[in-house]
Design a protein around this motif. Structure first.
Motif: not given
Length: 907
Positions: A313, A317, A333, A351, A355, A362, A365, A428, A646
Motif C-alpha cells: 500500500e 501511494r 494494489p 491494513t 484503506s 490508495t 485494493t 477495497d 506503509f
C-alpha cells in the motif's frame, strides 16, 4: 407485521412518504411492506379487475419483495462454491414458507420494484413477473458458482450498482472463444509448470499452487482488464504459496532464471546471499492482450504472512503521489492472501483500516483470498470464529465475492466485476477463490496424518485444467486447440531447463538509478547559508491574514523567529523545522507519519496550525517549499505495525524524498517488530532493495515507567551488520538538523534510526547557535575542549545523559573529567573514537556511562569496540541488569539516576 394495528395511521403515512422519497433508508421489513402496498395498488387492475385488493394477496406481494431482498442479502448461503463439498439445495432463510409463499404461488404474477427479468438493468418502475421467474433470476444470480456479499454496504448506490451488474447477466460472463482459450492456456501453464518443477527438482520446497490454479487466469484477467481501465502500474503482494507460478505465468520471469535458482539451492540452500526463491520480488513491463502497456511489480516479502500488505500500500501511494494520481486510478494494489492468514493475522485488519484514511488510502485494493480450506494442518473450525474466512473485510463494508475454484469462467467474471467496482468507487473489494491444496503445507509434508478424509477427496479430483478442457470439448472446441498449447509450453519448459540463466538485476533501477550502492563514511556538507535560514523562518512564522492560531502556538512561533534572528537559543523543534524547510526549498518532498505527529507527542512540532475559529489548517512549510516539493504530515491510526510498514513501502519508491515515521514513544516501536526485523534491517541484503526511511524514536529515562522510557537501543544495535542501518542518538538541535539533511544529501540510502528527546525538547542547555547550522556536517563523535594534562577520567556516553553529566561537571568544577559523546552508534566510527581518545590514553581512565540497565542500552554493543580501541575494557557505569527497562516509582527513578551520575564522577 401483526403489530401494524397498534401504530397510528398518521405515523404510517409519514413513513410511507419517507419510503417514496428514499426507500433504501428504510428497514428491509418496511421496504417490503410498502412495496407490497404500492405494487398491489398498481397491479390491482391486473389482478382484481378493479375490486378491492385481497389482503392475503397483499401479504404475498410483500413477501415476494422480501424474498428478493433476502436472496440479495444471503443468497450466498446457497451458492455452490466448494469443490470438496456437495452443493446445498435449500436453506431455511430462503424457503418459500419463510415469506408466507408456497409452490401454488409459482405461476402467480407479482409486481416488484428494482427488478428486471428481461436481462436489462432494474429501474424504480414496477415490473411484472411470476414467482417462478423471480426465483430463477435470484437463484441463477446468487446461488450458482458465485456467492456475493454486498448488502452490508451502507451506501445504497453501491448496492444498486452490484444488482444492476449481476442480475441482468445472472452473474455469468459472456466470453468469446479466444477468451475461453486464454483461460485454458493459463490453467495449463500453471499445471505444467508445477508438474515440471516436481519432476525436475523432486523434494525441493516450492509451495505449490496445485489445487488453486484458477488464481492464474484470474490474475491474467485482472492485468488485462485493469490495463484497459487505465491502470498503468499494478503492484502485488502475496505469500509464498503459488508465488513461483505467478512469477512464471503472469510476471513472465525467465524460466531459466527460476530453474537456476532451484539448481543453486541444491548446492547452497539459498540463492546467493539473498533469500529463498519463493520470497523474492520481480518487476516487468508487459503488453496485454488488448495492446495496453502496464508495469507489474511483485513485492518481496518474508514468511511472516500478511506483513507485506502495508508495504504494498505504501509503494502504491508513493507512485500515486508521484504521478499526481489523486483518485488512485492509475496505480492498483493487489493483495493475495491465504484463508487462514486473512482470518488470523491482525495485519489484515490494520491494513484494511488504512484503506480510507486521507494519508494512506490508495483508491481501493483488490484482495484475492486463495482459500485452501486449511492452514498448515489447522482446519477452519479451529482457525476462525467467523463463518467465512473473509468476514474481517466487512469492517470496512468491502463487497466480497466467493467463487468456486473449479469454475474459472465465474472467477474471471468476478475479478472483472471487482475491478470495475474498485475503479468506480475507490474502495477495497475481496474475491475469494474456494479451492484446495493438493499436497501438504510443503512438498515434504504428509497431509494424511491430520486430514485423511479431506485428502481422500482431493486425491481423486482431476486438476482444474483438465476439468475445464472437458467443458470446452463439450462446448465444441476442437481437440487441436486444447492440446496444442500444452505441447508448446512443455517444449518451453524443457528448453529453459537446458539454457544458462542470465542474472536478473532487480535493484537500483528507475528512480534508484542515481543512488550509490556502497556505504561511504565521507563527510557530507549539510550547512545552509545564514540568510536562507533567517528568510525561511520569517516565512514560516508569518501567520496568514485572518488566521487565528492558539495563543501559545503564536508565542512559540515568535520565539522560533527570535531565536533564528538573534542567532542563539535554537531549540529542538526549531532545528527540525529548519531541516525540513531547507530540504523542501531544495526540492525534496518530506512525508511525516505516525501518531500525533502534526502537533508532536510533546507539543513541540506544530507542523500544521489550526485556526481557533474554523479549525482550518495552515502548513507553515508550504511557504518555503519548492514547486516540485511537498510537505505531508499525517496523524496515523493507532497502530505501529501497519503504519511503519506503509512508510517503509513509501520509502522504497521515493529515494529523493525524506520519509519519516515517528513513534509516539520509542517504547511502542516493538509493536512493529516484524517490519523492523524482516524489512527495514534485512531488506537490502535479502532482496537488493534499499530504503532511506527515518524512524524517530523518543527515548530517555525520566521517571515515566517501563513503557515510556526506552526505545530499546540494544535491539536495534543487535540488528546491525553489513552496514545495513544507521543508528544515531544526536544530542543537540544542530546535530539533528545536519543528520536529517545528511540522510538526503549523502549518495547512498540506508534506514536511519534516531533516538530523539523528550525532556530535552525544552532543556535550557539543549540549544544551538545559528552558526552551527550554517556550516559543517553531522559529527559522529564529539569530544570536549578539556586539556589532556588535567584529565584523569574520560566519560563516554550517548544521548540525553550527556547533559546530566555536563551539569554535574560544571557545578562541581570537575576539570579532571572529559566528556565524549558517541552521536552515531552504527556504523560506529572507530577511527574517530580513536582520534578523540588519543590525547587521554596515557593519563586517564575510561568509563562508559548510560542510564539504561546493563543488559540494555548501547553497552552490550559498544563494549567490545571500546575494548579493542583502548586495549582494556572500560568501566561500566549505569543501572544493574533488569527485566523491565525502568522502575515504576518516580522517586526510585530519581534515586537511581542520581546514583548513576554520582558514580560516574567518583574519584
Amino acid at each position: 407485521m401483526n403489530f401494524i394495528n397498534n401504530i397510528s395511521p398518521e405515523w404510517i403515512e409519514a413513513q410511507y412518504l419517507s419510503w417514496q422519497e428514499n426507500p433504501e433508508e428504510m428497514s428491509p421489513e418496511w421496504q417490503a411492506f410498502f412495496s407490497g402496498f404500492e405494487l398491489g395498488e398498481a397491479g390491482r387492475e391486473h389482478i382484481t379487475g378493479g375490486e378491492c385488493l385481497d389482503p392475503a394477496l397483499a401479504r404475498k406481494q410483500s413477501g415476494v419483495q422480501s424474498l428478493i431482498y433476502r436472496y440479495r442479502d444471503v443468497g450466498h448461503l446457497l451458492a455452490c462454491t466448494d469443490p470438496l463439498s456437495p452443493c446445498r439445495i435449500d436453506h431455511p432463510l430462503l424457503s418459500l414458507s419463510a415469506f408466507d409463499l408456497d409452490e401454488s404461488d409459482l405461476d402467480t404474477t407479482f409486481y416488484v420494484r428494482r427488478f428486471s427479468p428481461a436481462g436489462s438493468p432494474a429501474t424504480d418502475k414496477s415490473s411484472a413477473a411470476t414467482l417462478r421467474e423471480i426465483l430463477s433470476v435470484m437463484r441463477e444470480t446468487y446461488c450458482r458458482s458465485i456467492g456475493a456479499e454486498f448488502m452490508h454496504i451502507q451506501d445504497p448506490a453501491e448496492r444498486q450498482w452490484f444488482i444492476d451488474r449481476m442480475e441482468p447477466v445472472r452473474n455469468r460472463p459472456d466470453l468469446t472463444a479466444d477468451e475461453r482459450l486464454a483461460i485454458l492456456g493459463k490453467l495449463q501453464e500453471a499445471a505444467l509448470f508445477e508438474g515440471f518443477l516436481n519432476r525436475k527438482f523432486m523434494g525441493q520446497t516450492r509451495f505449490s499452487l496445485e489445487g488453486g490454479e484458477t488464481l492464474i487466469p484470474v490474475l491474467d484477467a485482472a492485468v488485462n482488464h485493469a490495463a484497459g481501465e487505465g491502470v498503468t502500474d499494478l503492484i502485488v503482494g502475496m505469500p509464498h504459496r503459488g508465488r513461483l507460478s505467478v512469477l512464471a505465468t503472469i510476471f513472465r520471469k525467465p524460466l531459466s532464471a527460476i530453474f537456476a535458482e532451484f539448481a543453486d539451492n541444491l548446492e547452497h540452500n539459498q540463492v546467493g546471499e539473498g533469500d529463498v526463491k519463493y520470497h523474492k520480488g520481480f518487476s516487468v513491463d508487459v503488453k496485454t492482450a488488448g495492446g495496453k502497456s502496464i508495469h507489474l511489480a511483485l513485492a518481496a516479502n518474508p514468511s511472516h504472512l500478511e506483513a507485506v500488505n502495508p508495504v504494498v500500500e505504501g509503494k502504491c501511494r508513493a507512485r500515486q503521489d508521484r504521478y499526481g494520481d489523486v483518485r488512485g486510478e492509475q496505480v492498483l494494489p493487489v493483495l493475495i492472501h491465504g484463508d487462514a492468514a486473512f482470518a488470523g493475522q491482525g495485519m489484515v485488519a490494520e491494513t484494511l483500516n488504512l484503506s480510507q484514511l486521507p494519508g494512506y488510502r490508495t483508491g481501493g485494493t483488490l484482495h484475492i483470498v486463495v482459500n485452501n480450506q486449511i492452514g498448515f494442518t489447522t482446519p477452519p473450525e479451529a482457525a476462525r470464529s467467523s463463518y467465512y474466512a473473509t468476514d474481517a473485510a466487512k469492517m470496512i463494508m468491502a463487497p466480497i465475492l466467493h467463487v468456486h475454484g473449479e469454475d474459472p469462467e465465474a472467477a474471471v467474471h468476478a475479478v472483472r466485476l471487482a475491478l470495475d467496482y474498485r475503479q468506480t468507487f475507490g474502495r477495497d473489494v475481496v474475491l475469494e477463490i474456494i479451492c484446495y491444496r493438493r499436497y501438504g503445507h510443503n512438498e515434504g509434508d504428509e497431509p494424511y496424518f491430520t486430514q485423511p478424509l479431506m485428502y481422500g477427496k482431493i486425491k481423486g479430483r482431476p486438476s482444474v485444467h483438465l476439468i475445464y478442457a472437458d467443458f470446452l470439448r463439450e462446448a465444441g472446441v476442437v481437440e487441436e486447440q486444447i492440446a496444442a498449447p500444452t505441447a508448446a509450453y512443455t517444449a518451453r519448459l524443457e528448453q529453459a531447463a537446458d539454457t544458462p540463466a542470465d542474472g536478473v538485476d532487480l535493484g537500483f533501477q528507475g528512480e534508484w538509478s542515481g543512488i550509490q550502492r556502497e556505504y561511504t563514511p565521507a563527510k557530507v556538507e549539510t550547512g545552509v547559508v545564514r540568510k536562507t535560514l533567517v528568510d525561511m523562518m520569517e516565512l514560516m512564522t508569518a501567520i496568514p491574514a485572518g488566521f487565528t492560531p492558539h495563543p501559545k502556538v503564536a508565542s512559540l512561533l515568535q520565539r522560533r523567529r527570535d531565536a533564528v534572528t538573534n542567532g542563539e537559543g535554537i531549540d529542538w523543534g526549531t532545528g527540525e523545522s529548519l531541516a525540513f524547510a531547507s530540504l523542501l526549498r531544495e526540492g525534496h518532498s518530506t512525508r511525516l507519519s505516525g501518531q500525533d505527529v502534526r502537533r508532536g507527542t510533546f507539543s513541540s512540532r506544530h507542523s500544521a496550525l489550526i485556526d481557533m475559529g474554523s479549525e482550518d489548517s495552515w502548513i507553515p512549510f508550504s511557504a518555503v517549499a519548492a514547486q516540485e516539493a511537498e510537505f505531508m504530515a499525517f496523524d496515523s491510526m493507532l497502530s505501529e505495525n501497519a503504519v511503519l510498514g506503509f512508510e517503509y513501502g513509501y520509502s522504497l519508491e521515493t529515494p529523493a524524498g525524506l520519509t519519516i515515521w515517528e513513534a509516539q514513544y520509542g517504547d511502542f516501536a516493538n509493536g512493529a517488530q516484524v517490519i523492523i526485523d524482516q524489512f527495514i534491517a534485512s531488506g537490502e541484503t535479502k532482496w537488493d532493495r534499499v530504503s532511506g526511511l527515518v524512524m524517530l524514536l523518543p527515548h530517555g529515562y525520566e521517571g515515566q515507567g517501563a513503557e515510556h522510557s526506552s526505545a530499546r537501543i540494544e535491539r536495534f544495535l543487535q540488528l546491525c551488520g553489513e552496514v545495513n542501518l544507521q543508528v544515531a542518538y544526536p544530542s543537540t538541535p544542530a546535530q539533528y538538523f545536519h543528520l536529517l539533511r545528511r540522510q538526503i544529501l549523502q549518495p547512498f540510502r540506508k534506514p536511519l534510526i534516531v533516538f530523539t528527546p523528550k525532556s530535552l525538547l525544552r532543556h535550557k542547555l539543549c540549544v544551538s547557535l545559528l552558526d552551527e547550522f550554517t556550516e559543517g556536517w553531522f559529527r559522529e563523535i564529539i569530544s570536549g575542549p578539556d586539556p589532556p594534562d588535567k584529565v584523569s577520567t574520560v566519560l563516554l556516553c550517548t544521548g540525553k545523559i550527556y547533559f546530566e553529566l555536563l551539569e554535574w561537571k560544571t557545578r562541581d568544577g570537575r576539570d579532571d573529567v572529559a566528556l565524549v559523546r558517541i552521536e552515531q552508534l552504527y556504523p560506529l566510527r572507530t577511527d574517530l573514537i580513536r582520534e578523540a581518545l588519543a590525547p587521554y590514553r596515557e593519563t586517564a581512565g575510561f568509563r562508559w556511562v548510560q542510564e539504561e540497565p546493563r543488559n540494555m542500552g548501547a553497552w552490550g554493543f559498544i563494549r567490545s569496540h571500546l575494548s579493542d580501541i583502548l586495549g582494556v575494557e572500560p568501566a561500566y557505569i549505569g543501572r544493574p541488569e533488569a527485566a523491565a527497562p525502568a522502575v515504576g516509582s518516580h522517586r526510585e527513578h530519581m534515586v537511581e539516576q542520581e546514583r548513576v551520575i554520582a558514580t560516574a564522577f567518583q574519584v
